[in-house]
Design a protein around this motif. Structure first.
Motif, mmCIF file in Angstrom:
data_model
loop_
_atom_site.group_PDB
_atom_site.id
_atom_site.type_symbol
_atom_site.label_atom_id
_atom_site.label_comp_id
_atom_site.label_asym_id
_atom_site.label_seq_id
_atom_site.Cartn_x
_atom_site.Cartn_y
_atom_site.Cartn_z
ATOM 1 N N ILE A 75 3.456 10.281 -9.773
ATOM 2 C CA ILE A 75 2.976 10.544 -11.131
ATOM 3 C C ILE A 75 2.300 11.904 -11.219
ATOM 4 N N GLY A 76 1.675 12.343 -10.136
ATOM 5 C CA GLY A 76 0.928 13.597 -10.171
ATOM 6 C C GLY A 76 1.741 14.836 -9.880
ATOM 7 N N PRO A 114 7.918 6.175 -10.293
ATOM 8 C CA PRO A 114 6.545 5.700 -10.059
ATOM 9 C C PRO A 114 5.930 4.979 -11.256
ATOM 10 N N SER A 172 3.793 5.659 -5.755
ATOM 11 C CA SER A 172 3.729 5.683 -7.211
ATOM 12 C C SER A 172 2.611 6.595 -7.705
ATOM 13 N N THR A 173 1.492 6.598 -7.018
ATOM 14 C CA THR A 173 0.380 7.460 -7.426
ATOM 15 C C THR A 173 0.717 8.933 -7.209
ATOM 16 N N ALA A 174 1.321 9.238 -6.062
ATOM 17 C CA ALA A 174 1.683 10.630 -5.772
ATOM 18 C C ALA A 174 2.773 11.116 -6.703
ATOM 19 N N GLN A 202 0.826 -1.203 0.000
ATOM 20 C CA GLN A 202 0.000 0.000 0.000
ATOM 21 C C GLN A 202 0.868 1.264 0.000
ATOM 22 N N ARG A 256 2.293 1.786 -3.468
ATOM 23 C CA ARG A 256 1.250 2.253 -4.395
ATOM 24 C C ARG A 256 0.932 3.730 -4.160
ATOM 25 N N VAL A 257 0.949 4.156 -2.903
ATOM 26 C CA VAL A 257 0.731 5.578 -2.606
ATOM 27 C C VAL A 257 1.862 6.412 -3.195
ATOM 28 N N ARG A 285 4.781 0.971 -10.971
ATOM 29 C CA ARG A 285 3.420 0.493 -11.276
ATOM 30 C C ARG A 285 3.453 -0.594 -12.346
#
Length: 312
Positions: A142-143, A193, A138-140, A132, A135-136, A197
Motif C-alpha cells: 500500500i505504501g 494489498p 499488504s502493508t508494504a 504475519q 500482513r507485512v 486486507r
C-alpha cells in the motif's frame, strides 16, 4: 429475476452523470493555459495564420457554442479533428482503447490471482507466521508509489535481467502478455494489498458468525465451511472494493502507461494535455468516465448475483 430489474433503468439514470462529466471536462480543459493554434503553428506563426487555424477548429467561438458544437458532434458519433494528429478524434481514441483495456484486465486478473490465495491462507492460519508475512506484504504494498515501483521493476527485469521489454505493446496476444506483464504486475502489486486486507478481515469476521457455529455443530468439515460458505459470503464487500479500485485504476493508467510507454489512453491523455489538443482530452476523459460507469454497473450485477438479499 426481479432483483435484476435495475439493469433496464440504471443506464438511463447514468446519462446525467455523463452530461455532468462532459461539462466539467469542457470547462477544465478550457482553463489550461496556452493557445492550441499557436502551439500547432509554432512561435513564428503570424497572427493571420493563427486566426485561420482558430476559425478552422472553432476556437474563435464563444465557449457555450463550442460546447454545444461538441455535444452535437458527440451525439452524431463525430468528435471533431485532432489538432496534433490531424485526424478524426474518434479514430485517434479508438486506436488507444485496446492497449488500455488489455492492461486493465491483465492487471486486475493478476491482482485477484495474488490477493485471493494470500487472504485465504492468512485468515485460515490467523496469527501464524504465514498471516504475519501476508500482513507485512499488504502493508508494504500500500505504501509503494506506482511510478517508483514501475521504474524499479523496469530496472530489474528489463534492463538488468532482460526478461521483459522496456516499453511497447507488441503484436498478437502472446506478445501483448509479454510486453504488458511488468505494467500489469505494477498494477497488481498496488491493488492486491488492498484486496488482501479487506478479504482477510471479512473472512475472519465471517468465521465468527452464528451460521458457522451452526454448521460446525452439524459436523460439516472445516474446509467445506471455509471454502463453500465463508469465502462466498466474504466476496461481496471485496467485489465492491475491487470495483472502486478498478475505477481508480482507469484514471491511474496515465502514470503506468507513461512509465512503460504503453500506447494507450493514458499516454494519449498526457500528450494531448501538453499539446492543448482540447477535443482529444475531452474524448479521452469521456472514455474514462464511461469506463468507470460500466465497472460500477458490472459490480452491481455481480453483487446481486452473489447475495440474494440485495436488491438495487
Amino acid at each position: 429475476m426481479h432483483r435484476f430489474k435495475f439493469v433496464l433503468y440504471r443506464p438511463i439514470q447514468l446519462l446525467p452523470v455523463l452530461i455532468g462529466v462532459s461539462i466539467v471536462t469542457f470547462i477544465l480543459v478550457q482553463l489550461i493555459p496556452g493557445d492550441p493554434a499557436r502551439i500547432l503553428l509554432g512561435a513564428k506563426a503570424t497572427p493571420e495564420a493563427i486566426a485561420e487555424v482558430r476559425e478552422k477548429f472553432g476556437l474563435d467561438q464563444p465557449l457555450v457554442l463550442q460546447y454545444v458544437h461538441f455535444m452535437k458532434n458527440l451525439l452524431q458519433g463525430e468528435l471533431g479533428r485532432s489538432i496534433i494528429y490531424r485526424a478524426p478524434v474518434l479514430s485517434v481514441v479508438e486506436q488507444r482503447v485496446a492497449p488500455t483495456l488489455f492492461l486493465l484486465i491483465y492487471g486486475v486478473v493478476l491482482s485477484v490471482l495474488l490477493a485471493v490465495p494470500l487472504a485465504l491462507a492468512a485468515a485460515w492460519r490467523a496469527g501464524s507466521s504465514v498471516d504475519q508475512a501476508v500482513r507485512v506484504f499488504s502493508t508494504a504494498g500500500i505504501g509503494l508509489p506506482a511510478f517508483w515501483l514501475g521504474i524499479m521493476l523496469m530496472l530489474l527485469f528489463s534492463i538488468e535481467l532482460r526478461l521483459f521489454p522496456v516499453s511497447g505493446y507488441g503484436e498478437g496476444a502472446l506478445s501483448h502478455l509479454h510486453h504488458l506483464f511488468l505494467p500489469a504486475l505494477t498494477i497488481s502489486i498496488a491493488l492486491a494489498p488492498v484486496l488482501v486486507r479487506n478479504l482477510r478481515a471479512t473472512l475472519l469476521a465471517q468465521l465468527e458468525s452464528d451460521y458457522v457455529s451452526a454448521e460446525r455443530a452439524k459436523g460439516l468439515p472445516e474446509r467445506a465451511i471455509y471454502l463453500g460458505h465463508v469465502f462466498r459470503n466474504s466476496l461481496i464487500p471485496t467485489v465492491n472494493l475491487l470495483g472502486v479500485n478498478v475505477s481508480w485504476l482507469i484514471g491511474g493508467t496515465v502514470v503506468i502507461e507513461s512509465v512503460y510507454s504503453v500506447p494507450g489512453l493514458g499516454q494519449l491523455m498526457v500528450s494531448s494535455i501538453f499539446g492543448r489538443d482540447y477535443l482529444v482530452v475531452q474524448a479521452v476523459t469521456l472514455m474514462f468516465a464511461i469506463g468507470v460507469i460500466l465497472v460500477n454497473f458490472f459490480v452491481d450485477i455481480v453483487t446481486v448475483a452473489l447475495d440474494p438479499r440485495v436488491e438495487m
